[in-house]
Motif scaffolding. Structure first.
Motif, short mmCIF file in Angstrom:
data_model
loop_
_atom_site.label_atom_id
_atom_site.label_comp_id
_atom_site.label_asym_id
_atom_site.label_seq_id
_atom_site.Cartn_x
_atom_site.Cartn_y
_atom_site.Cartn_z
N ILE A 1 0.77 -1.13 -0.04
CA ILE A 1 0.08 0.13 -0.02
C ILE A 1 0.77 1.36 -0.02
O ILE A 1 1.81 1.63 0.71
CB ILE A 1 -1.06 -0.10 1.34
N GLN A 2 0.61 2.19 -0.92
CA GLN A 2 1.39 3.46 -0.81
C GLN A 2 0.52 4.70 -1.23
O GLN A 2 -0.43 4.55 -1.76
CB GLN A 2 2.26 3.30 -2.16
N GLY A 3 0.77 5.56 -0.27
CA GLY A 3 0.11 6.86 -0.23
C GLY A 3 -1.34 6.79 0.29
O GLY A 3 -2.40 7.39 -0.42
N ALA A 4 -1.74 5.87 1.28
CA ALA A 4 -2.91 5.66 1.86
C ALA A 4 -3.64 7.07 2.45
O ALA A 4 -2.75 7.27 3.64
CB ALA A 4 -3.25 4.73 2.45
N ARG A 5 -4.51 7.73 2.15
CA ARG A 5 -4.89 8.96 2.83
C ARG A 5 -6.59 8.95 3.31
O ARG A 5 -6.82 10.15 3.55
CB ARG A 5 -4.63 10.32 1.87
N GLU A 6 -7.07 7.88 3.19
CA GLU A 6 -8.48 7.69 3.63
C GLU A 6 -8.61 8.17 5.10
O GLU A 6 -7.96 7.74 5.81
CB GLU A 6 -8.86 6.53 3.41
N LYS B 1 -2.28 9.16 7.21
CA LYS B 1 -1.33 10.35 6.83
C LYS B 1 -0.56 9.83 5.75
O LYS B 1 0.86 9.75 5.83
CB LYS B 1 -0.50 10.95 8.10
N ASN B 2 -0.97 9.55 4.55
CA ASN B 2 -0.37 9.25 3.37
C ASN B 2 0.86 8.21 3.70
O ASN B 2 1.89 8.46 3.43
CB ASN B 2 0.48 10.60 2.99
N ILE B 3 0.41 7.13 4.33
CA ILE B 3 1.20 5.90 4.81
C ILE B 3 1.70 4.92 3.66
O ILE B 3 0.61 4.64 2.71
CB ILE B 3 0.24 5.41 5.83
N ASN B 4 2.66 4.18 3.71
CA ASN B 4 2.95 3.29 3.11
C ASN B 4 3.29 2.00 3.85
O ASN B 4 3.97 2.17 5.10
CB ASN B 4 4.53 3.71 2.51
#
Length: 985
Positions: free
Chosen positions: A16-21, A25-28
């Motif tokens: 997972i890259q750039g999760a912001r749901e 915080k834009n997590i990888n």
């Protein structure tokens, strides 16, 4: 030590890259495929945003896109989650902690589909019995009947009878004449053999049975053709029924077999006679030869209470009916009619008085006589009336213009109320009558069994289908293990029994062996419902799937937790990726991969604090979960337990559900935990009996109370408060701040601002439920609901206020630069800081924060709150009120959905309540919390019928010594672990 570990090389993974749901915080992050992955973290930190709103949503969306455009039009559009990239995804199945169907027809059996297999089993190998006399009825073809008869010993003397009349009054002259014309010469009439040529006269006032003698045969191999002709003749004459008199001599082999059959049915015979005779009934259709009752063809639908073919016609398969309740109509028999003794009738009404004066005169009593002083005959006349006695009464018109005279029978209070109900104007008037004078009670026709008598008269292994559903899962497994079937029945039922046993085993493996299949699905907790869905998925045997679960251990005792974990690892070992959002220590330590999200809740969360194997996470200093697992942070076990104030509430003889006439003493001024395995009777004791009984006595409520003998000690309590997990609102307009009452203060604050005063705005202007200040396009909802007919409704953001709920004039008023809409979008933690200078607002917000709800938004839709969150909102609401020090608080697993750090915070609040002299009683499974309590009442030893006893009572240290207590074993291990940690430190 690395905070975020990579999945080992060569291992398949989900990236997972750039999760912001939501708050992510834009997590990888990386997750290993085909492994058990646990996501943990503080409540509101973003666990569900990662698991459900990102992983599951994208997995579902991609699977939907793989379908044809024709299929997609029925599934609706799925939005893409806010994430840059996810690779390695599998089709996703979500097993969330939502309640099952609230339909009263839905049961554990129907939800798990086990009941469907039951219906098939009973339709294929069930033995039908007459609903009236209980005689077994067999449906057989002519060939089967002949083969059965020919299987008897050669030389057996048989008489074939056609029962043309069964227990009917009359002389039956025509029947006898028709038999003679057809060539028959003998008949058995009322048990006696007669010649039809004789003069036969029957008493027409008595019931008679006439059986025509069709043939008399001695069994031989060459007799088949003649036997076949005679059997067909008898069946045709008697509408498909045949009786064969089987005569067996004492020296024949079959004598003992026939004697045993007669003994089993209780049929008397002369044991010294040279021969005995057995009546054997045969039927081409399921009909009782004695009662004449026909059983429909055995089909699965006959055993369905959701099908008119099988449902009880009286209650339509629900098992309950809304019935008039005499206790509600006559709440106090010490009162007379004139004192309002019959609640339905106003004694000051001239019409009522004119009727009841005549009733009283006819019945021989006065309207001033208390109802309990009436004789049985007088009360029966008042209640049930008498259609043979004409009542005469005169009604003086209120206008004074004349009178009306009536002469008719009095049919009683009950009939009069039913008439008025039928003639009531409008549905609202009927609903008021239902609410006041009617209650739900067991159907009198089927006694709550939901099915028609014909369905309930079919048995397998001596039990009808309802009896079978009343057994717990564990008892049902034993029933099928010991079920004796014939060779033919075994062949027919083999596949059905295989499916039933597999599904029952899956329920047992997820810790639900105490459930009965007839239990209503609406009574299941969120955790139970989720584990039922989990058992269904285990049964499906899918591989290559990503399962995402939401805290499956909720409501589960530690003893059963191991079986749940085995079920999760079984799913994994089939070749699936199992992602679990969980706070349970045992589950986290079993995980192949652990992801900790934090550091805080809401805007303070959404970051990956640690990722790796449990041992790797334990070494990360920034991870609260890691520290907890490593024992670096923990709840200290109290060195002393509170003794209480010396008073007890004692409840005696509790017999509700599975409780076995138990006596329970609860010390006041203490923190008491009710513990025990799932289904042991905790909720029955606390929420079905103890709370309603205490509330009715102290708070003057009128709750329905479970069965018990007596309760004492309530004079030492001045308030009883139950804080359960039911929703705090039923509409999207409900939210935490309106429930706790702080939104009124915030609106008053905005109305007091100079700008609002200048415009003449009152506090109502800042409510989204009142016209004036709200956006009228969406009526303050912030969204527009579009009905999609057969598809789910679609909610879109209001294009006028853009989801802000208020009109622009209202939004022009600001406090510290924030509009009322901005305030509703704040988290409770942010709002507590924002309103820190206003004590009456800040105090309530701080209370919400203290119970672990700092991460939720002030205006968050109440329907989106979990059961645990709703319970903590209620707890905060009660904590805001001044304490008397004599309050009894009753809680049902308040730690549901809480991380260890949140539980520590909640326990500070609970202990403060008890320190003020109050009493807290809660149902709990969390060992950390149980070890914090002053007193434990442990129920068990098992769930369902195997539970319902008090296994241990006392301090945690005392309960730990009780060998019979499962809870005690885990407490002992916990106390020992904490002792070793103390010595180490």
């Amino acid at each position: 030590m690395n905070r975020i570990n990579k999945v080992p090389e060569g291992q398949e993974k989900i990236v997972i890259q750039g999760a912001r749901e939501h708050n992510l915080k834009n997590i990888n992050v990386e997750l290993p495929r085909n492994r058990l992955v646990v996501i943990s973290g503080l409540s509101g930190s973003g666990k569900s945003s990662l698991a459900f709103d990102t992983l599951f949503a994208e997995g579902q969306r991609r699977y939907m896109e793989s379908l044809s455009s024709y299929a997609r039009q029925f599934l609706g559009r799925m939005d893409k989650p806010d994430v840059d990239m996810i690779s390695g995804l599998s089709p996703a199945i979500s097993i969330e902690q939502k309640s099952t169907n609230k339909n009263p027809r839905s049961t554990v059996g129907t939800v798990t589909e086990i009941y469907d297999y039951y219906r098939l089993l009973y339709a294929r190998i069930g033995k039908a019995h007459c609903p009236q006399c209980g005689r077994e009825i067999n449906e057989q073809s002519v060939d089967q009947i002949i083969d059965t008869i020919l299987s008897w010993n050669e030389g057996t003397k048989l008489t074939l009878l056609a029962p043309v009349i069964r227990g009917k009054k009359g002389e039956h002259v025509k029947v006898i004449e028709d038999a003679k014309k057809s060539g028959f010469v003998r008949a058995r009439i009322d048990g006696l053999m007669v010649e039809l040529e004789d003069s036969i006269k029957l008493d027409k006032q008595k019931k008679h049975t006439i059986e025509i003698v069709v043939d008399r045969i001695v069994l031989k191999p060459e007799i088949r053709r003649r036997l076949a002709d005679s059997v067909e003749t008898a069946l045709n004459a008697a509408n498909g029924i045949l009786i064969v008199l089987r005569r067996v001599n004492k020296d024949e082999e079959a004598y003992s077999e026939v004697a045993a059959a007669l003994d089993a049915k209780g049929t008397p015979y002369d044991r010294d006679a040279a021969f005995i005779e057995q009546e054997v009934f045969f039927s081409q259709k399921n009909a009782c030869p004695d009662c004449g009752i026909s059983i429909p063809e055995l089909q699965p639908r006959l055993f369905s209470f959701n099908n008119p073919f099988g449902a009880c016609p009286d209650c339509t398969g629900i098992g309950e009916k809304m019935e008039w309740n005499e206790k509600l109509i006559v709440p106090d028999k010490n009162l007379s009619f004139n004192e309002g003794g019959i609640a339905f009738y106003n004694p000051d009404s001239a019409w009522n008085r004119s009727i009841f004066e005549a009733v009283a005169e006819e019945g021989g009593f006065s309207l001033d006589t208390p109802l309990n002083k009436l004789t049985k005959k007088q009360y029966d006349y008042l209640w049930n009336g008498d259609e043979n006695r004409i009542l005469h009464w005169v009604y003086q018109k209120q206008s004074g213009e004349g009178y009306s005279e009536y002469k008719r029978p009095w049919l009683g209070v009950m009939s009069d109320m039913k008439r008025r109900y039928a003639e009531a104007w409008g549905e609202s008037q009927r609903e008021r009558m239902q609410e006041k004078y009617m209650s739900v009670s067991e159907c009198r026709s089927c006694h709550g069994k939901k099915l028609r008598p014909e369905a309930l008269s079919v048995t397998v292994g001596g039990k009808n289908i309802w009896d079978l559903t009343e057994l717990s899962v564990l008892e049902t497994i034993d029933f099928f293990k010991n079920l004796k079937l014939s060779e033919t029945e075994q062949k027919i039922a083999a596949q059905i029994l295989k499916e039933i046993n597999a599904r029952l085993s899956f329920l047992k493996n997820v810790g639900l062996e105490y459930l009965t299949l007839h239990r209503s699905a609406s009574t299941l907790s969120g955790g139970e419902a989720q584990r039922i869905r989990l058992s269904t998925q285990i049964g499906s045997g899918l591989t290559g799937v990503m399962y995402i679960l939401d805290e499956p251990s909720i409501g589960l005792h530690q003893r059963d937790n191991e079986r749940l974990i085995k079920s999760l690892t079984y799913l994994r070992d089939l070749g699936n990726t199992v992602v679990v959002v969980e706070h349970d220590e045992q589950t986290m330590l079993t995980a192949d991969w652990l992801i900790d999200i934090g550091p805080g809740a809401g805007v303070h969360g959404g970051k990956i604090m640690a990722s790796g194997t449990p041992s790797q996470v334990m070494q990360v200093e920034d991870s609260v979960t890691g520290k907890y697992l490593a024992g670096k942070i923990r709840m200290r076990i109290p060195s002393e337990r509170r003794k209480g104030n010396g008073n007890f509430v004692k409840i005696h003889g509790v017999r509700e559900h599975n409780l076995k006439n138990i006596d329970v003493d609860i010390p006041l001024g203490t923190f008491t935990c009710i513990t025990g395995v799932s289904g042991s009777g905790k909720s029955t004791l606390l929420t079905d009996v103890f709370y309603p009984a205490a509330s009715n006595a102290v708070m003057r409520t009128e709750y329905e109370v479970g069965e018990y003998k007596s309760i004492t000690g309530l004079e030492n309590i001045d308030k009883v408060i139950s804080i359960d997990q039911t929703p705090i609102g039923r509409t999207p307009r409900s939210n935490p701040v309106t429930y706790i009452g702080v939104f009124d203060r915030i609106r008053e604050l905005f109305a007091s601002l100079p700008e609002a005063k200048a415009k003449g705005y009152k506090s109502g202007r800042f409510s989204f439920n009142v016209k004036g200040g709200r956006c009228e396009n969406c009526e303050g909802a912030g969204t527009i609901t579009i009905e999609m007919n057969f598809l789910p409704d679609v909610f879109i953001q209001c294009d006028v206020c853009h989801g802000r709920r208020f009109n622009q004039e209202t939004l022009d008023v600001t406090y510290k630069g924030k509009t009322i809409s901005d305030v509703l979008d704040m988290t409770i933690e942010e709002a507590a800081d924002f309103f820190a200078g206003i004590p009456h607002i800040a105090r309530k917000l701080e209370t919400l924060k203290n119970v672990g709800l700092g991460y939720i938004q002030l205006g968050q839709n109440a329907l989106t709150l979990s059961g645990g969150e709703a319970q903590r909102v209620k707890l905060a609401s009660e904590l805001c009120r001044p304490s008397t020090g004599k309050t009894l608080y009753i809680l049902d697993e308040p730690t549901t959905g809480l991380h260890f750090a949140d539980i520590m915070q909640l326990m500070v609040v609970i202990q403060q309540l008890v320190d003020k002299g109050n009493t807290v009683v809660m149902i709990e499974h969390n060992l950390d919390v149980i070890c914090q309590s002053d007193y434990i009442i442990d129920l068990g030893p098992e769930g369902g019928t195997g539970g319902g006893e008090v296994i241990a009572a006392g301090t945690p240290e005392e309960v730990a010594l009780v060998k019979k207590s499962y809870t005690g074993k885990f407490i002992q291990a916990m106390l020992e672990r904490e002792r070793l940690r103390d010595e180490k430190n």
